[in-house]
Design a protein around this motif. Structure first.
Motif, PDB file in Angstrom:
ATOM      1  N   TYR A 131       0.833  -1.206   0.000  1.00 20.40           N
ATOM      2  CA  TYR A 131       0.000   0.000   0.000  1.00 20.40           C
ATOM      3  C   TYR A 131       0.867   1.256   0.000  1.00 20.40           C
ATOM      4  N   PHE A 132       1.756   1.361   0.983  1.00 20.00           N
ATOM      5  CA  PHE A 132       2.509   2.600   1.172  1.00 20.00           C
ATOM      6  C   PHE A 132       3.476   2.898   0.027  1.00 20.00           C
ATOM      7  N   GLN A 133       3.961   1.897  -0.658  1.00 21.23           N
ATOM      8  CA  GLN A 133       4.850   2.128  -1.792  1.00 21.23           C
ATOM      9  C   GLN A 133       4.086   2.432  -3.074  1.00 21.23           C
ATOM     10  N   SER A 134       2.767   2.289  -3.045  1.00 19.05           N
ATOM     11  CA  SER A 134       1.973   2.570  -4.240  1.00 19.05           C
ATOM     12  C   SER A 134       1.300   3.939  -4.178  1.00 19.05           C
ATOM     13  N   LEU A 135       1.594   4.712  -3.143  1.00 18.05           N
ATOM     14  CA  LEU A 135       1.018   6.043  -3.017  1.00 18.05           C
ATOM     15  C   LEU A 135       1.675   7.012  -3.998  1.00 18.05           C
ATOM     16  N   GLN A 136       1.001   8.106  -4.263  1.00 16.10           N
ATOM     17  CA  GLN A 136       1.574   9.130  -5.137  1.00 16.10           C
ATOM     18  C   GLN A 136       2.893   9.632  -4.539  1.00 16.10           C
ATOM     19  N   ALA A 137       2.953   9.771  -3.216  1.00 12.65           N
ATOM     20  CA  ALA A 137       4.189  10.098  -2.501  1.00 12.65           C
ATOM     21  C   ALA A 137       4.503   8.891  -1.621  1.00 12.65           C
ATOM     22  N   PRO A 138       5.289   7.926  -2.129  1.00 13.26           N
ATOM     23  CA  PRO A 138       5.529   6.671  -1.401  1.00 13.26           C
ATOM     24  C   PRO A 138       6.155   6.889  -0.021  1.00 13.26           C
ATOM     25  N   VAL A 139       5.805   5.998   0.894  1.00 11.75           N
ATOM     26  CA  VAL A 139       6.335   6.016   2.258  1.00 11.75           C
ATOM     27  C   VAL A 139       7.294   4.840   2.387  1.00 11.75           C
ATOM     28  N   SER A 140       8.519   5.106   2.837  1.00  8.62           N
ATOM     29  CA  SER A 140       9.541   4.067   2.893  1.00  8.62           C
ATOM     30  C   SER A 140       9.738   3.448   4.269  1.00  8.62           C
ATOM     31  N   SER A 141       9.253   4.108   5.327  1.00  6.98           N
ATOM     32  CA  SER A 141       9.384   3.574   6.685  1.00  6.98           C
ATOM     33  C   SER A 141       8.009   3.478   7.315  1.00  6.98           C
ATOM     34  N   ILE A 142       7.677   2.283   7.792  1.00 13.53           N
ATOM     35  CA  ILE A 142       6.378   2.080   8.438  1.00 13.53           C
ATOM     36  C   ILE A 142       6.564   1.324   9.741  1.00 13.53           C
ATOM     37  N   LYS A 143       5.483   1.274  10.501  1.00 13.70           N
ATOM     38  CA  LYS A 143       5.462   0.528  11.761  1.00 13.70           C
ATOM     39  C   LYS A 143       4.386  -0.548  11.679  1.00 13.70           C
ATOM     40  N   VAL A 144       4.589  -1.602  12.424  1.00 13.78           N
ATOM     41  CA  VAL A 144       3.533  -2.574  12.665  1.00 13.78           C
ATOM     42  C   VAL A 144       3.246  -2.462  14.150  1.00 13.78           C
ATOM     43  N   ILE A 145       2.021  -2.083  14.466  1.00 15.82           N
ATOM     44  CA  ILE A 145       1.637  -1.818  15.846  1.00 15.82           C
ATOM     45  C   ILE A 145       0.650  -2.886  16.309  1.00 15.82           C
ATOM     46  N   TYR A 146       1.005  -3.579  17.398  1.00 15.04           N
ATOM     47  CA  TYR A 146       0.089  -4.507  18.049  1.00 15.04           C
ATOM     48  C   TYR A 146      -0.518  -3.755  19.233  1.00 15.04           C
ATOM     49  N   CYS A 147      -1.849  -3.718  19.274  1.00 15.51           N
ATOM     50  CA  CYS A 147      -2.532  -3.008  20.344  1.00 15.51           C
ATOM     51  C   CYS A 147      -3.676  -3.852  20.888  1.00 15.51           C
ATOM     52  N   ASN A 148      -4.216  -3.377  21.992  1.00 18.12           N
ATOM     53  CA  ASN A 148      -5.378  -4.020  22.596  1.00 18.12           C
ATOM     54  C   ASN A 148      -6.566  -3.797  21.670  1.00 18.12           C
ATOM     55  N   ALA A 149      -7.232  -4.852  21.275  1.00 19.81           N
ATOM     56  CA  ALA A 149      -8.363  -4.753  20.350  1.00 19.81           C
ATOM     57  C   ALA A 149      -9.504  -3.919  20.926  1.00 19.81           C
ATOM     58  N   ASN A 150      -9.601  -3.850  22.245  1.00 18.12           N
ATOM     59  CA  ASN A 150     -10.685  -3.097  22.873  1.00 18.12           C
ATOM     60  C   ASN A 150     -10.275  -1.687  23.291  1.00 18.12           C
ATOM     61  N   ASN A 151      -8.978  -1.379  23.203  1.00 18.77           N
ATOM     62  CA  ASN A 151      -8.476  -0.056  23.588  1.00 18.77           C
ATOM     63  C   ASN A 151      -7.189   0.197  22.802  1.00 18.77           C
ATOM     64  N   GLN A 152      -7.326   0.796  21.624  1.00 12.68           N
ATOM     65  CA  GLN A 152      -6.188   0.936  20.729  1.00 12.68           C
ATOM     66  C   GLN A 152      -5.081   1.836  21.273  1.00 12.68           C
ATOM     67  N   SER A 153      -5.351   2.585  22.316  1.00  7.17           N
ATOM     68  CA  SER A 153      -4.292   3.405  22.913  1.00  7.17           C
ATOM     69  C   SER A 153      -3.352   2.561  23.781  1.00  7.17           C
ATOM     70  N   GLU A 154      -3.753   1.321  24.072  1.00  9.25           N
ATOM     71  CA  GLU A 154      -2.909   0.404  24.839  1.00  9.25           C
ATOM     72  C   GLU A 154      -2.067  -0.412  23.845  1.00  9.25           C
ATOM     73  N   ILE A 155      -0.806  -0.015  23.713  1.00  7.34           N
ATOM     74  CA  ILE A 155       0.100  -0.622  22.735  1.00  7.34           C
ATOM     75  C   ILE A 155       0.903  -1.740  23.408  1.00  7.34           C
ATOM     76  N   TYR A 156       0.913  -2.912  22.753  1.00  6.28           N
ATOM     77  CA  TYR A 156       1.692  -4.037  23.268  1.00  6.28           C
ATOM     78  C   TYR A 156       3.088  -4.083  22.647  1.00  6.28           C
ATOM     79  N   GLY A 157       3.185  -3.769  21.380  1.00 10.80           N
ATOM     80  CA  GLY A 157       4.474  -3.823  20.695  1.00 10.80           C
ATOM     81  C   GLY A 157       4.446  -3.026  19.404  1.00 10.80           C
TER      82      GLY A 157
END
Length: 164
Positions: A131-157
């Motif tokens: 997805y991010f490399q197919s944008l008009q302005a490609p993004v080269s650095s991304i994150k994979v965020i694991y969070c609490n499914a019921n509270n996305q502000s609670e980040i696990y990793g």
């Protein structure tokens, strides 16, 4: 009578010109490593550039429709891939968040395991780069965020990745 038709024709021509002026054309160039061909369903044309990248040209709202559909399709693919790696249902959701430049994966507290999340995040990042490399302005650095499914502000990793 002729003046009336001439005036009506002039108004119609001006209206069509004004309508056409509002349509923009968007061009993207996607590396062969990250091109999954999904854009071809929405692009008005595609070609290869000198570097071997696929260049897609979108007109009107095609680009916005492409982004929305591609994001949703990749999110479903990530979720399926994660579920296939676990016994039974795993997590609640996986989606691409363009604002955070991240793939967000929602799991329940008892499901999260740092070691397996680190391994699985590499695969999720590959989907994200499609997805991010197919944008008009490609993004080269991304994150994979694991969070609490019921509270996305609670980040696990959070795992950082850079496109090749």
């Amino acid at each position: 009578m002729k003046r009336f038709f001439a005036l009506a024709l002039a108004v119609a021509v001006i209206c069509s010109l004004l309508c056409a002026c509002g349509k923009k054309t968007v061009t993207t160039a996607v590396s062969s490593k990250y091109d999954d061909g999904y854009a071809s369903k929405f692009a008005s044309s595609s070609s290869k550039d000198d570097s071997g990248n696929t260049v897609y040209e979108f007109s009107g709202d095609q680009y916005e429709n492409y982004l929305k559909n591609h994001k949703n399709t990749l999110g479903a693919d990530i979720q399926k891939d994660l579920s296939d790696q676990h016994d039974g249902k795993y997590g609640e959701f996986a989606y691409i968040n363009e604002e955070k430049q991240a793939v967000v994966i929602g799991v329940h507290p008892e499901e999260y395991n740092e070691e397996s999340a680190k391994k699985e995040s590499a695969s999720a990042a590959e989907y994200g780069f499609k997805y991010f490399q197919s944008l008009q302005a490609p993004v080269s650095s991304i994150k994979v965020i694991y969070c609490n499914a019921n509270n996305q502000s609670e980040i696990y990793g959070t795992f950082d990745y850079t496109a090749e």
